[in-house]
Write an enzyme that holds these catalytic residues in place. Structure first.
Site, PDB file in Angstrom:
ATOM      1  N   LYS A 192      20.852 -81.647 -14.617  1.00  0.00           N
ATOM      2  CA  LYS A 192      21.523 -82.520 -15.446  1.00  0.00           C
ATOM      3  C   LYS A 192      22.610 -82.205 -16.463  1.00  0.00           C
ATOM      4  O   LYS A 192      22.586 -81.142 -17.045  1.00  0.00           O
ATOM      5  CB  LYS A 192      20.294 -83.505 -16.463  1.00  0.00           C
ATOM      6  CG  LYS A 192      20.805 -84.561 -17.172  1.00  0.00           C
ATOM      7  CD  LYS A 192      19.633 -85.093 -17.764  1.00  0.00           C
ATOM      8  CE  LYS A 192      19.947 -86.525 -18.711  1.00  0.00           C
ATOM      9  NZ  LYS A 192      18.719 -86.973 -19.456  1.00  0.00           N
ATOM     10  N   SER A 199      17.837 -91.386 -18.672  1.00  0.00           N
ATOM     11  CA  SER A 199      19.277 -90.993 -18.439  1.00  0.00           C
ATOM     12  C   SER A 199      19.470 -89.800 -17.524  1.00  0.00           C
ATOM     13  O   SER A 199      20.482 -89.467 -17.183  1.00  0.00           O
ATOM     14  CB  SER A 199      19.780 -90.399 -19.883  1.00  0.00           C
ATOM     15  OG  SER A 199      19.184 -89.388 -20.349  1.00  0.00           O
ATOM     16  N   SER A 230      13.639 -90.736 -19.901  1.00  0.00           N
ATOM     17  CA  SER A 230      14.685 -90.376 -19.502  1.00  0.00           C
ATOM     18  C   SER A 230      14.186 -89.572 -18.290  1.00  0.00           C
ATOM     19  O   SER A 230      15.215 -89.394 -17.344  1.00  0.00           O
ATOM     20  CB  SER A 230      15.748 -89.864 -20.313  1.00  0.00           C
ATOM     21  OG  SER A 230      16.388 -90.877 -21.211  1.00  0.00           O
TER      22      SER A 230
END
Length: 507
Positions: free
Chosen positions: A74, A155, A179
């Site tokens: 990420k 996210s 997330s």
């Protein structure tokens, strides 16, 4: 404006034998080149990826447990090399730090190839309460590979979508509250949010030192256990991890198809009721647990849980300002945004790129907080962790004499909506684990009209081995994962499209 970072470097040499790191990496790069244009999960491929793989192939004597595995990070996790760590924001487009986060270094030490960076909800979805999950100014909109007009949640949107699409078997996400587990569930993969303090957060763009953690997002439970074994451990630079070495273990050793036999599991009925199709799948999952020997105990309520959200918000807003300011102070001089206030000003100055779809009211709220010594913050943190932890998960486990809790993770994926932002119709009990800092594993539970949903396993602090064992036993017995279809929309599916046509005869 969408910033296009370097996406792909493919070797022109003949492919190496299938067992080599080089061949595995080349195959992953080819899958990204073929699939990513439809999904938008990968921001950038590290141009050193093939060099990493070739170096691993030259190591004849010492090959780590993740030898040759291509892994995506990420893009709020730092990695050495030419790629910036942007958190999806144009404000950090020059954030090339030249350093590995400890979680990245641990993956390399285990033999993984750091393949590149994935898109995310900008600033890990903390900029606005009206955001579109999976959107960032750097990467645009990530799409759910099971229906391309559906949201991947966030996210860790790109990490989940890349694994679900089959680009890689594993990616690393981060979670403050939902997330990892939400995008894992909506994309039909396995996601593990570890105990806060089991995995280092150093050199990861922060929200909250009380709740942030990195964790694996993978094609199956076995791969999650392999990744967690590699990344768990203490980090002197992250005080929260002081006890990690004492608790870490070989998580692969916990994977037993018979792990459910004789185990008492609490069923969080108060975390259901928001979707009849999801509840039906949950009942099927419970039947699998019982068939594998588990004893189920219904839990109807948790007193005081309505007070957790407001207290958590106070904590997150206060820690966002303090923690982000501290992180930005360590970034290279080329990064001009050195504080949250600077980021707010940057967004205002670049509103056409950053603020056209939704605002930054959460940032503005955080900027008004009074710091980590504010009595209101201190009281809110004590209240939230008590209600979610000691009086929440711990109390439910003890009162019902159960080893773990289960609930549906999230509803099926909602539409990508640039007008209204995220439209979420419900959710399970993941917030309890997030606020308490306890582990939360989600495993595929089936699908509603082809849209995946997940089954959550939640336990006390440091219970990752137990949860992975239970999740593995369920996974092996249920086989509920589904491949991605990349269809344009659920509404274009053969079983749905004819029912949506206008009536031919109107009287």
């Amino acid at each position: 404006m969408r910033v296009l970072l370097p996406l792909i470097l493919l070797s022109t040499t003949a492919p190496a034998p299938a067992q080599t790191a080089t061949a595995t990496t080349q195959a992953a790069l080819a899958r990204i080149a073929r699939l990513n244009p439809r999904v938008g999960a990968v921001l950038a491929v590290d141009p050193t990826a093939l060099a990493q793989a070739r170096a691993l192939d030259r190591q004849r004597r010492t090959r780590g447990p993740l030898f040759g595995m291509p892994i995506l990070l990420k893009d709020n996790i730092e990695a050495k090399g030419p790629l910036p760590t942007t958190a999806g924001s144009l404000a950090l487009i020059d954030n090339v730090t030249g350093r590995d986060a400890p979680v990245t270094a641990s993956l390399r030490a285990a033999g993984a190839v750091i393949l590149g960076k994935t898109n995310l909800s900008e600033w890990a979805n903390i900029r606005s309460g009206h955001s579109i999950s999976g959107w960032s100014a750097v990467g645009g909109q990530t799409r759910n590979p099971h229906a391309l007009d559906r949201n991947p949640c966030g996210s860790s949107s790109g990490s989940a979508a890349a694994v679900a699409a089959g680009m890689v078997d594993a990616a690393i996400g981060t979670e403050t509250d939902g997330s990892i587990t939400c995008p894992a569930a909506l994309n039909g993969i396995v996601g593990l949010k570890p105990t806060v303090g089991l995995v280092s957060r150093t050199h990861i763009v922060p929200i909250s030192h009380s709740q942030d953690t990195a964790g694996p997002m993978t094609k199956d439970v076995r791969t999650a256990a392999r990744i967690l074994t590699a990344i768990a451990g203490s980090d002197p630079a992250d005080p929260a991890t002081a006890a990690a070495d004492a608790h870490r273990t070989d998580y692969l050793a916990a994977l037993d198809p018979a792990a459910l036999k004789g185990v008492r599991i609490g069923v969080l009925r108060f975390a259901t009721g928001w979707s009849a199709p999801v509840d039906a799948l949950f009942d099927q999952a419970l039947a699998v647990l019982m068939a594998q020997g588990a004893t189920l105990v219904d839990i109807r309520d948790l007193k005081g849980r309505d007070a957790i959200g407001p207290a958590e918000n106070t904590v997150l807003m206060t820690e966002l300002k303090a923690d982000l300011d501290a992180y930005l102070a360590t970034t290279p001089a080329a990064v001009r945004t050195r504080t949250l206030a600077d980021v707010i000003a940057f967004n205002t100055a670049h509103a056409a790129q950053e603020l056209a779809l939704f605002g930054q009211e959460t940032f503005l709220e955080a900027q008004q907080t009074r710091g980590l010594t504010d009595p209101a913050y201190i009281a809110a943190r004590a209240l939230s962790v008590r209600l979610a932890g000691r009086d929440g998960i711990d109390a439910l486990l003890a009162a019902n004499r159960v080893s773990a809790l289960v609930a549906p993770t999230m509803p099926p994926a909602w539409m990508i909506d640039s007008v209204n932002g995220d439209q979420i119709s419900g959710g399970g009990a993941g917030g309890l684990a997030a606020v308490a800092g306890y582990p939360h594993l989600t495993v595929p539970m089936g699908a509603v009209r082809g849209l995946p949903v997940g089954l959550s396993f939640i336990g006390p602090a440091w219970s990752e081995a137990r949860l992975l064992g239970l999740g593995f036993a369920y996974e092996q017995a249920s086989h509920r994962a589904i491949p991605p279809s990349f269809r344009p929309s659920v509404e274009t599916s053969p079983g749905v499209a004819p029912l949506l046509l206008p009536a031919k005869d109107v009287h």
